[in-house]
Design a protein around this motif. Structure first.
Motif, mmCIF file in Angstrom:
data_model
loop_
_atom_site.group_PDB
_atom_site.id
_atom_site.type_symbol
_atom_site.label_atom_id
_atom_site.label_comp_id
_atom_site.label_asym_id
_atom_site.label_seq_id
_atom_site.Cartn_x
_atom_site.Cartn_y
_atom_site.Cartn_z
ATOM 1 N N TYR A 146 2.532 -3.134 -5.321
ATOM 2 C CA TYR A 146 2.631 -2.207 -4.188
ATOM 3 C C TYR A 146 3.086 -0.819 -4.607
ATOM 4 C CZ TYR A 146 1.125 -5.713 -1.027
ATOM 5 O OH TYR A 146 0.330 -6.629 -0.400
ATOM 6 N N PHE A 151 2.331 1.995 -1.863
ATOM 7 C CA PHE A 151 2.979 1.465 -0.659
ATOM 8 C C PHE A 151 4.471 1.761 -0.690
ATOM 9 C CE2 PHE A 151 0.069 -1.657 1.531
ATOM 10 C CZ PHE A 151 -1.071 -1.335 0.829
ATOM 11 N N LYS A 200 1.131 3.154 4.403
ATOM 12 C CA LYS A 200 0.949 1.850 3.763
ATOM 13 C C LYS A 200 2.336 1.291 3.450
ATOM 14 C CE LYS A 200 -1.806 3.386 0.390
ATOM 15 N NZ LYS A 200 -2.735 3.346 -0.747
ATOM 16 N N TYR A 202 5.030 -2.424 3.121
ATOM 17 C CA TYR A 202 5.160 -3.885 3.086
ATOM 18 C C TYR A 202 6.614 -4.233 3.332
ATOM 19 C CZ TYR A 202 7.142 -3.561 -1.688
ATOM 20 O OH TYR A 202 7.925 -3.271 -2.779
ATOM 21 N N PRO A 227 2.288 -7.005 4.038
ATOM 22 C CA PRO A 227 1.802 -5.630 3.981
ATOM 23 C C PRO A 227 1.183 -5.256 5.322
ATOM 24 C CG PRO A 227 0.236 -7.084 2.905
ATOM 25 C CD PRO A 227 1.408 -7.940 3.307
ATOM 26 N N ILE A 229 -1.216 -1.907 6.884
ATOM 27 C CA ILE A 229 -1.915 -0.725 6.393
ATOM 28 C C ILE A 229 -2.567 0.030 7.552
ATOM 29 C CG2 ILE A 229 -3.639 0.115 4.744
ATOM 30 C CD1 ILE A 229 -3.499 -2.766 3.474
#
Length: 433
Positions: A146, A151, A200, A202, A227, A229
């Motif tokens: 990630y 992310f 993005k 998680y 996650p 998005i």
RNA sequence: UCCCCGAUAGCUCAAUGGUAGAGCAUGCGACUGUUAAUCGCAGGGUUGUAGGUUCGAGCCCUACUCGGGGAGCCA
């Protein structure tokens, strides 16, 4: 003084004298020789004690040590083809910290009840050592993946005011005066809010299910990666799941070969985990089951464990089954614009019988449609007012999934039961130790 | 919540309704290359709990407790 060297690094010290600090895993003796299986947490190595090298006093003392005695050993590292790890240590001396008698978990077979009651000690055995080091590697790989993909980790809360999906049974706890709180069963709804702030994201942490599930695939407390998005479609979500699983498996193959060998895992099966994964619509999956077990599965129903087994057995890779009938799925999933009877969702079924490791979807982003769904599912709209705000202020298409860490680790390790993929598993009838 | 199975030595298990056993582990002894070493000797039991049937119950019956597997639900 000799340098203190971890067992996993012994190969770099062949020929020199080192100090190891650890525990006696097992021992066998033959005359003037003791063969110690020595562990220090980083690995296992055989240490050979010759009476002539260490003197009679130390030799006899070592000979009386029980399993899990703690000791420090000094010895010369030798490469030896007979040794499982390629090296062994000829002991020249050492210090005994504690002599142990009666360690409960012997190298022989034990039943699950006994082992689980002694989980705090069972962790020291080779197999558990290997599994939990692979779990660590999987968790680290997830975070690295990630970071690489841009992310942000935004963790969802563990105390929640109400059910996320209104279905699963929740653990209730007192929350100050007169109030009740619940342990989260999913961080997803919060992750959706986070995704609208960071794009993005998680979350990765423990989740809790109070369902009375007693199977080898269930824990009451397990770790879930979720996650979420912004601007993602179902296809994006599926592609993302495939990328993640391939990254994780590749990483374990790179860094945990010794552990996989300890578990006697067939690594060829893991090396086969490369893109693309088979993608199967619900209708195709139903037809597949019908072909192998006519009449077993009724079209329109969710798949049961035997159905999932038939599907996953047809492939050597994880299978992505998408677009289930919306009736069997959660309220927040977006309907398929090409077929209103279906939801834009995907389940990923792992090979080799562990079952579903990922469940995900594209989310419904329209305010009015979502309110209608909440009403259809007879959920209290008040509880979701903050969630509905996400559809009032800059709503966009988005999606994500939940990945069960223990199931994923169990699959990668090739183990039967998810309980071994958790250091201290919590199950319906077991909360000790 | 439902279905199936189990509980006997520290552990894993055996024992036609008739004296409670083995392997491993443990302790002592022998052995300079073991990998679940091998060989010899020794110690080790309120058969999950409560009740019942029987001349006699580890075994049969009832209830309970604990645990395992599975269904449903899910990751």
């Amino acid at each position: 003084m000799h340098p203190i060297v971890a067992i996993e690094n012994l190969k770099q010290h062949v020929g020199s004298t080192v100090t190891m600090r650890g525990w006696l895993a097992d021992k066998s003796s033959k005359g003037k020789l003791h063969f110690l299986k020595f562990r220090d947490g980083t690995g296992f190595v055989q240490a050979v004690v010759f009476k002539g090298d260490v003197g009679e006093g130390f030799f006899d003392e070592v000979g009386r040590l029980g399993q899990e005695s703690s000791l420090v050993l000094h010895g010369v590292v030798k490469s030896d083809e007979r040794a499982p790890g390629g090296v062994e240590v000829s002991v020249v001396g050492g210090e005994i910290l504690q002599k142990v008698e009666g360690f409960p978990i012997t190298p022989k077979e034990h039943g699950p009840d006994f082992l689980l009651s002694n989980r705090h000690l069972w962790l020291r055995s080779r197999r558990q050592w290997a599994i939990l080091r692979i779990r660590d590697c999987v968790a680290k790989a997830i975070r690295d993946f990630y970071e690489q993909e841009g992310f942000i980790c935004v963790d969802s809360p563990i105390f929640t005011p109400a059910a996320c999906e209104g279905t699963s049974t929740l653990f209730e706890v007192d929350y100050f005066d007169e109030e009740k709180a619940y342990l989260t069963q999913s961080g997803q709804l919060y992750a959706e809010a986070s995704a609208m702030a960071f794009g993005k994201v998680y979350c990765f942490g423990p989740t809790f299910r109070a369902e009375k599930s007693k199977t080898r695939r269930h824990l009451t407390e397990f770790w879930m990666l979720e996650p979420e998005i912004a601007y993602a479609t179902l296809d994006d979500v599926m592609q993302h799941a495939e990328d993640l699983l391939c990254f994780v498996v590749k990483r374990v193959l790179e860094r945990r070969r010794v552990e996989l060998a300890t578990l006697e895992r067939d690594v060829a099966k893991l090396e086969a985990i490369v893109p693309p994964f088979p993608r199967l619509s619900y209708d195709d999956a139903h037809a597949l089951i019908e072909k192998h077990a006519p009449g077993q599965h009724e079209h329109g129903d969710d798949f049961g464990a035997p159905d999932e087994t038939i599907i996953s057995n047809q492939y050597q890779k994880p299978v992505m089954v998408h677009r289930y009938p919306h009736e069997v799925k959660a309220f927040y999933m977006k309907r398929d614009p090409h077929d209103a009877r279906k939801a834009l969702c995907v389940d990923v079924l792992a090979p080799e019988g562990i079952g579903e490791i990922i469940g995900g979807s594209q989310r419904e982003e329209d305010l009015d449609v979502l309110r209608g769904r909440i009403a259809e599912h007879k959920l209290p709209e008040e509880a979701f007012s903050w969630y509905l705000d996400l559809r009032r202020y800059g709503s966009v298409p988005h999606g994500g999934f939940g990945l069960g860490l223990e199931r994923t680790v169990a699959w990668i390790c090739g183990i039967e039961h998810v309980r071994e993929a958790s250091a201290y598993p919590r199950m319906m009838y077991r909360i000790y130790p």
